[in-house]
Design an enzyme around this catalytic site. Structure first.
Site, PDB file in Angstrom:
ATOM      1  CG  HIS A 119      -1.547  -1.124   1.623  1.00 34.19           C
ATOM      2  ND1 HIS A 119      -2.301  -1.896   1.049  1.00 34.19           N
ATOM      3  CD2 HIS A 119      -1.426  -2.214   2.748  1.00 34.19           C
ATOM      4  CE1 HIS A 119      -2.882  -2.569   1.171  1.00 34.19           C
ATOM      5  NE2 HIS A 119      -2.026  -3.057   2.243  1.00 34.19           N
ATOM      6  CB  SER A 142      13.093  21.353 -13.799  1.00 33.24           C
ATOM      7  OG  SER A 142      12.251  22.319 -13.555  1.00 33.24           O
TER       8      SER A 142
END
Length: 481
Positions: A154, A284
């Site tokens: 999870h 970036s």
């Protein structure tokens, strides 16, 4: 118009390999049509059609790639039929053979049989690339089979595994994909010489209703074209379920690739594992520090396209009324090449990532130390019991200290100090000297290292054994950013 003034598919202009781009090129397709016409004429001659001479066959053989595309375009505008345009263009350069080109055949003799050849060759390319990607990940799994890492269920911290064991989960899915691609490759047969609706009526007329010769023609053309056997029955086309079968296998691989790339993206966020990042690569335009996982993002982006294309093939197959309809054609011109080209690209990127995966053991170790104290509580309780303690009393001490440490981490923003609290609690004095051994991460990974070794020996190596030549030819994949 210049190339920059009109749309170009990024699959061919930006991403795809030369070999897969060629496999779906006009040169490959239309030279294959000509080879099929040669094979048909060769088989018809061998079975007794004396009007077909050796000179005709040789003339055809010498002009398989001599394609005048301007003439073809002119003829197609005039005739509104692509196959007949190519029949005419082939006849212009083969004047002796012109009368017997396409003899007894329907358009699907060249279109469908050529498609099957192209699909077969495309699957061979994909399988070779898949085994290379599996080999790269296998090397990674072996190198890191003993390196403990925090497991996640999870996406929450769970029991420890190893970096190599986690990689075997990726490899196992890829082995299933290899099996699927091998199956569709091996199941692929040939349409052969079946006539306009699959009844071979035109060939029956050509051979004076001698069904044995018509059957022999089907088998001989199939053999000359590199296939072991033809489909026993067809309509005008080979059944489009074949396309659906192939694209479903690719879609299943797309799902695997998406899962692998997503796992790596999650681990990159944790700074535990990264895809390769080139020296001068910019992550970036604004944030100079960033190392974006652009390769794995590309895999995920393109894998979704592979999965989506499978529905095209399923829907097309479902509406092929009776012996066939032509509403398959335009769709297949797009969906089949794009499925192969996209899968080819994803496999190239996957190998590139697998070849250059970077692991940061110190980061992994630090995260283990943040979570391991909670996971070690059962070991601590058992150690206390062996020293004469009461399990229920020990459990209550651990529970109280765990909640205190959890509050310190979640509310106060501190580090996990459970072990320090245990050291300071007089109740645990009997096992203080045992704590280093009880907290050794290698004691929490179970049989993971052995599982890696056994899995590679029993599953991976047998699956890759037929492909030693393909693996030996593996080269580093250079990607266009």
């Amino acid at each position: 118009m210049s190339a920059n003034a009109k749309y170009q598919s990024p699959l061919t202009s930006r991403y795809a390999s030369e070999e897969m781009s060629f496999n779906f090129s006009n040169d490959k397709r239309f030279s294959t049509w000509r080879k099929l016409w040669l094979n048909l004429a060769t088989a018809e001659q061998q079975l007794g059609l004396t009007d077909i001479t050796d000179d005709m066959l040789e003339e055809m053989r010498q002009n398989l790639t001599n394609i005048d595309y301007d003439l073809v375009a002119e003829e197609e505008r005039r005739r509104r039929h692509d196959v007949m345009a190519h029949v005419h263009a082939f006849g212009v350069v083969c004047p002796k053979a012109a009368p017997i080109i396409h003899l007894g055949a329907t358009s699907c003799f060249v279109t469908d049989n050529a498609d099957l050849i192209i699909l077969r060759d495309g699957l061979d390319i994909l399988i070779s690339k898949l085994v290379r990607a599996i080999d790269s990940l296998t090397n990674f799994a072996v190198a890191h089979k003993d390196l403990p890492t925090l497991g996640f269920t999870h996406f929450q911290p769970a029991q420890l595994t190893t970096v190599g064991k986690r990689a075997t989960l990726w490899i196992q899915e890829l082995l299933w994909d290899l099996r699927n691609l091998e199956r569709v490759r091996n199941d692929l047969l040939f349409r052969g010489a079946k006539g306009t609706t699959g009844t071979q009526a035109s060939f029956m007329a050509l051979f004076d209703n001698q069904v044995d010769k018509v059957e022999a023609l089907d088998q001989l053309v199939t053999k000359l074209s590199g296939f072991a056997k033809p489909y026993a029955v067809t309509g005008q086309t080979y059944l489009r379920k074949v396309d659906a079968d192939i694209l479903n296998a690719m879609a299943s691989f797309g799902s695997t690739a998406h899962k692998i790339a997503t796992d790596i993206r999650l681990l990159a966020n944790l700074k535990e594992i990264e895809e390769p990042f080139e020296k001068n690569q910019i992550g970036s335009s604004a944030m100079a520090y960033k190392r974006n996982p652009m390769r794995c993002e590309r895999i995920c982006s393109l894998a979704r396209h592979i999965m989506a294309l499978a529905s095209d093939a399923l829907n097309t197959n479902s509406v092929q009324w009776l012996e066939r309809t032509l509403d398959d054609s335009a769709n297949r011109r797009i969906s089949l090449p794009e499925a192969f080209l996209t899968t080819d690209i994803v496999l190239s990127v996957l190998q590139n990532v697998s070849d250059g995966l970077v692991v940061y053991p110190k980061v992994i170790e630090r995260r283990i130390q943040q979570e391991l104290p909670f996971m070690a509580t059962e070991n601590i309780i058992m150690a206390m019991v062996k020293k004469g303690g009461d399990r229920q009393v020990c459990h209550e001490h651990i529970r109280v200290l765990s909640h205190q440490s959890g509050y310190h981490v979640k509310v106060e923003g501190g580090e996990n100090d459970l072990i320090s609290r245990i050291r300071e609690e007089p109740y645990f004095a009997p096992i203080i000297e045992d704590l280093p051994a009880l907290l050794n991460p290698s004691t929490f990974i179970g049989a993971a290292p052995t599982q890696v070794v056994r899995f590679i020996e029993n599953e991976v190596q047998p699956a890759l054994a037929p492909y030693t030549e393909a693996i030996s030819q593996k080269q580093a994949v250079q990607l266009q950013v």
